[in-house]
Write a protein that holds these residues in place. Structure first.
Motif, mmCIF file in Angstrom:
data_model
loop_
_atom_site.group_PDB
_atom_site.id
_atom_site.type_symbol
_atom_site.label_atom_id
_atom_site.label_comp_id
_atom_site.label_asym_id
_atom_site.label_seq_id
_atom_site.Cartn_x
_atom_site.Cartn_y
_atom_site.Cartn_z
ATOM 1 N N LEU A 3 0.669 12.733 -0.723
ATOM 2 C CA LEU A 3 0.025 12.196 0.476
ATOM 3 C C LEU A 3 -1.499 12.292 0.385
ATOM 4 O O LEU A 3 -2.209 11.575 1.075
ATOM 5 N N ALA A 4 -1.953 13.163 -0.506
ATOM 6 C CA ALA A 4 -3.396 13.294 -0.722
ATOM 7 C C ALA A 4 -3.879 12.349 -1.827
ATOM 8 O O ALA A 4 -5.058 12.368 -2.179
ATOM 9 N N GLY A 5 -2.965 11.539 -2.395
ATOM 10 C CA GLY A 5 -3.363 10.533 -3.376
ATOM 11 C C GLY A 5 -3.069 10.869 -4.823
ATOM 12 O O GLY A 5 -3.467 10.150 -5.733
ATOM 13 N N LYS A 6 -2.337 11.954 -5.072
ATOM 14 C CA LYS A 6 -2.071 12.381 -6.446
ATOM 15 C C LYS A 6 -0.677 11.940 -6.882
ATOM 16 O O LYS A 6 0.283 12.068 -6.124
ATOM 17 N N ASN A 7 -0.554 11.433 -8.134
ATOM 18 C CA ASN A 7 0.755 11.157 -8.737
ATOM 19 C C ASN A 7 1.300 12.460 -9.308
ATOM 20 O O ASN A 7 0.566 13.208 -9.961
ATOM 21 N N LEU A 8 2.569 12.719 -9.102
ATOM 22 C CA LEU A 8 3.177 13.965 -9.556
ATOM 23 C C LEU A 8 4.439 13.688 -10.358
ATOM 24 O O LEU A 8 5.197 12.765 -10.035
ATOM 25 N N THR A 9 4.674 14.501 -11.370
ATOM 26 C CA THR A 9 5.930 14.501 -12.116
ATOM 27 C C THR A 9 6.305 15.952 -12.338
ATOM 28 O O THR A 9 5.475 16.757 -12.782
ATOM 29 N N PHE A 10 7.545 16.297 -12.025
ATOM 30 C CA PHE A 10 8.001 17.680 -12.204
ATOM 31 C C PHE A 10 9.513 17.713 -12.297
ATOM 32 O O PHE A 10 10.197 16.738 -11.987
ATOM 33 N N GLU A 11 10.023 18.844 -12.767
ATOM 34 C CA GLU A 11 11.473 19.066 -12.794
ATOM 35 C C GLU A 11 11.854 19.899 -11.588
ATOM 36 O O GLU A 11 11.135 20.817 -11.205
ATOM 37 N N GLN A 12 13.020 19.583 -11.048
ATOM 38 C CA GLN A 12 13.524 20.327 -9.894
ATOM 39 C C GLN A 12 15.007 20.576 -10.098
ATOM 40 O O GLN A 12 15.752 19.647 -10.393
ATOM 41 N N THR A 13 15.411 21.820 -9.935
ATOM 42 C CA THR A 13 16.823 22.166 -10.019
ATOM 43 C C THR A 13 17.354 22.337 -8.607
ATOM 44 O O THR A 13 16.764 23.041 -7.782
ATOM 45 N N VAL A 14 18.484 21.674 -8.367
ATOM 46 C CA VAL A 14 19.159 21.767 -7.073
ATOM 47 C C VAL A 14 20.611 22.103 -7.386
ATOM 48 O O VAL A 14 21.341 21.281 -7.937
ATOM 49 N N GLY A 15 21.002 23.322 -7.080
ATOM 50 C CA GLY A 15 22.353 23.756 -7.432
ATOM 51 C C GLY A 15 22.513 23.745 -8.943
ATOM 52 O O GLY A 15 21.744 24.380 -9.662
ATOM 53 N N THR A 16 23.487 22.992 -9.432
ATOM 54 C CA THR A 16 23.722 22.917 -10.878
ATOM 55 C C THR A 16 23.096 21.663 -11.490
ATOM 56 O O THR A 16 23.307 21.382 -12.665
ATOM 57 N N PHE A 17 22.341 20.922 -10.721
ATOM 58 C CA PHE A 17 21.725 19.682 -11.199
ATOM 59 C C PHE A 17 20.237 19.895 -11.466
ATOM 60 O O PHE A 17 19.566 20.628 -10.737
ATOM 61 N N THR A 18 19.744 19.217 -12.495
ATOM 62 C CA THR A 18 18.314 19.231 -12.799
ATOM 63 C C THR A 18 17.810 17.803 -12.738
ATOM 64 O O THR A 18 18.406 16.895 -13.332
ATOM 65 N N PHE A 19 16.713 17.604 -12.025
ATOM 66 C CA PHE A 19 16.147 16.270 -11.846
ATOM 67 C C PHE A 19 14.723 16.228 -12.376
ATOM 68 O O PHE A 19 13.976 17.204 -12.266
ATOM 69 N N ASN A 20 14.357 15.080 -12.931
ATOM 70 C CA ASN A 20 12.971 14.779 -13.235
ATOM 71 C C ASN A 20 12.476 13.949 -12.054
ATOM 72 O O ASN A 20 12.975 12.850 -11.814
ATOM 73 N N VAL A 21 11.530 14.482 -11.305
ATOM 74 C CA VAL A 21 11.078 13.861 -10.062
ATOM 75 C C VAL A 21 9.670 13.296 -10.260
ATOM 76 O O VAL A 21 8.799 13.958 -10.823
ATOM 77 N N MET A 22 9.495 12.052 -9.802
ATOM 78 C CA MET A 22 8.173 11.425 -9.824
ATOM 79 C C MET A 22 7.822 11.011 -8.399
ATOM 80 O O MET A 22 8.627 10.359 -7.730
ATOM 81 N N LEU A 23 6.644 11.409 -7.957
ATOM 82 C CA LEU A 23 6.154 11.055 -6.626
ATOM 83 C C LEU A 23 4.822 10.326 -6.773
ATOM 84 O O LEU A 23 3.985 10.716 -7.584
ATOM 85 N N ALA A 24 4.653 9.284 -5.976
ATOM 86 C CA ALA A 24 3.402 8.527 -5.997
ATOM 87 C C ALA A 24 3.047 8.129 -4.572
ATOM 88 O O ALA A 24 3.916 7.805 -3.762
ATOM 89 N N PRO A 25 1.754 8.127 -4.258
ATOM 90 C CA PRO A 25 1.345 7.687 -2.920
ATOM 91 C C PRO A 25 1.573 6.176 -2.763
ATOM 92 O O PRO A 25 1.428 5.413 -3.708
ATOM 93 N N VAL A 26 1.948 5.768 -1.549
ATOM 94 C CA VAL A 26 2.093 4.352 -1.214
ATOM 95 C C VAL A 26 0.892 3.992 -0.347
ATOM 96 O O VAL A 26 0.600 4.680 0.634
ATOM 97 N N ARG A 27 0.199 2.914 -0.690
ATOM 98 C CA ARG A 27 -1.025 2.524 0.015
ATOM 99 C C ARG A 27 -0.838 1.153 0.662
ATOM 100 O O ARG A 27 -0.126 0.301 0.135
ATOM 101 N N ASP A 28 -1.510 0.961 1.759
ATOM 102 C CA ASP A 28 -1.490 -0.364 2.400
ATOM 103 C C ASP A 28 -2.577 -1.230 1.769
ATOM 104 O O ASP A 28 -3.249 -0.810 0.821
ATOM 105 N N GLY A 29 -2.778 -2.402 2.303
ATOM 106 C CA GLY A 29 -3.730 -3.355 1.757
ATOM 107 C C GLY A 29 -5.159 -2.847 1.739
ATOM 108 O O GLY A 29 -5.960 -3.252 0.906
ATOM 109 N N SER A 30 -5.494 -1.926 2.639
ATOM 110 C CA SER A 30 -6.864 -1.405 2.679
ATOM 111 C C SER A 30 -7.041 -0.157 1.815
ATOM 112 O O SER A 30 -8.121 0.396 1.747
ATOM 113 N N GLY A 31 -5.947 0.284 1.158
ATOM 114 C CA GLY A 31 -6.020 1.477 0.302
ATOM 115 C C GLY A 31 -5.661 2.764 1.000
ATOM 116 O O GLY A 31 -5.667 3.828 0.387
ATOM 117 N N LYS A 32 -5.335 2.693 2.284
ATOM 118 C CA LYS A 32 -4.955 3.894 3.047
ATOM 119 C C LYS A 32 -3.537 4.302 2.652
ATOM 120 O O LYS A 32 -2.640 3.490 2.526
#
Length: 176
Positions: A3-32
Motif C-alpha cells: 500500500l506504500a508502493g513497494k512490490n513484494l515477493t516472499f514465501e509464506q507457510t500456512v499449515g502444511t502448505f508453502t506459497f510463493n506470494v507476490m504483492l503489488a500496489p494497484v494504482r488509478d489513472g492519476s498514480g494514486k
C-alpha cells in the motif's frame, strides 16, 4: 508495504502448505494507490522435492566419503572430478590434490596406461566393466578389483566414469 508502493515477493507457510506470494500496489489513472494485487503460487510439492533431493544428496555424499573402498568420478578425458578419502589415501594425497589431474599425472606409466585403457573400454562400450589386476600406487602395490560404470547425462550421453575399487591383496595371497 504494498500500500506504500513497494512490490513484494516472499514465501509464506500456512499449515502444511508453502506459497510463493507476490504483492503489488494497484494504482488509478492519476498514480494514486487504490489497492493491492496479490498472487500466491502453491510451492508445497516443489519444496518437498527440494528437501528430498537435498536429503538424497547428503546420503550419497556420506556413503561416498565414508566407504573404505576407493571411489572416484572422472570425466570423459580421464580427469578426476571427485575422489573420496580412501582414493586419496592410495595416492598419498588429499582429495583436493587429485581433482583436475589424470592417472598419467598421478601414477607410474604402466599403471596409468592400464587404468586409462580400462576407462576407454567403459566409454567405448557404454557398459559397466569389472577389472582385476595388480596396480602400483604411491601407497603400495595392490591387487585391485575395480568396477567402472559409465556416467550419463539426462540425454543419455556418456559424461565420464564412476569407479569403485576394492583391495583384494589378502584374498590373492590366500589363493597363492
Amino acid at each position: 508495504q504494498a500500500l506504500a508502493g513497494k512490490n513484494l515477493t516472499f514465501e509464506q507457510t500456512v499449515g502444511t502448505f508453502t506459497f510463493n506470494v507476490m504483492l503489488a500496489p494497484v494504482r488509478d489513472g492519476s498514480g494514486k494507490i487504490t489497492g493491492v494485487l496479490g498472487v500466491a503460487f502453491d510451492m508445497t510439492e516443489k519444496k518437498r522435492l527440494e528437501s528430498l533431493v537435498q536429503s538424497n544428496a547428503a546420503t550419497l555424499g556420506l556413503i561416498f566419503d565414508t566407504t573404505s573402498d576407493p571411489m572416484y568420478i572422472k570425466d570423459i578425458n580421464g580427469i578426476y572430478m571427485k575422489a573420496n578419502k580412501a582414493c586419496a589415501d592410495i595416492f598419498h594425497l588429499t582429495q583436493e590434490d587429485i581433482l583436475g589431474k589424470t592417472d598419467a599425472e598421478l601414477l607410474g606409466k604402466n599403471t596409468a596406461e592400464t587404468l586409462m585403457e580400462e576407462d576407454r573400454k567403459v566409454l567405448e562400450t557404454g557398459r559397466t566393466q569389472i577389472f582385476t589386476s595388480e596396480q602400483t600406487y604411491p601407497a603400495g602395490t595392490f591387487y585391485m578389483n575395480v568396477v567402472k560404470t559409465p556416467l550419463r547425462a539426462p540425454d543419455g550421453k556418456i559424461t565420464g566414469t564412476l569407479g569403485v575399487a576394492r583391495d583384494i591383496t589378502a584374498v590373492k595371497k590366500m589363493e597363492t
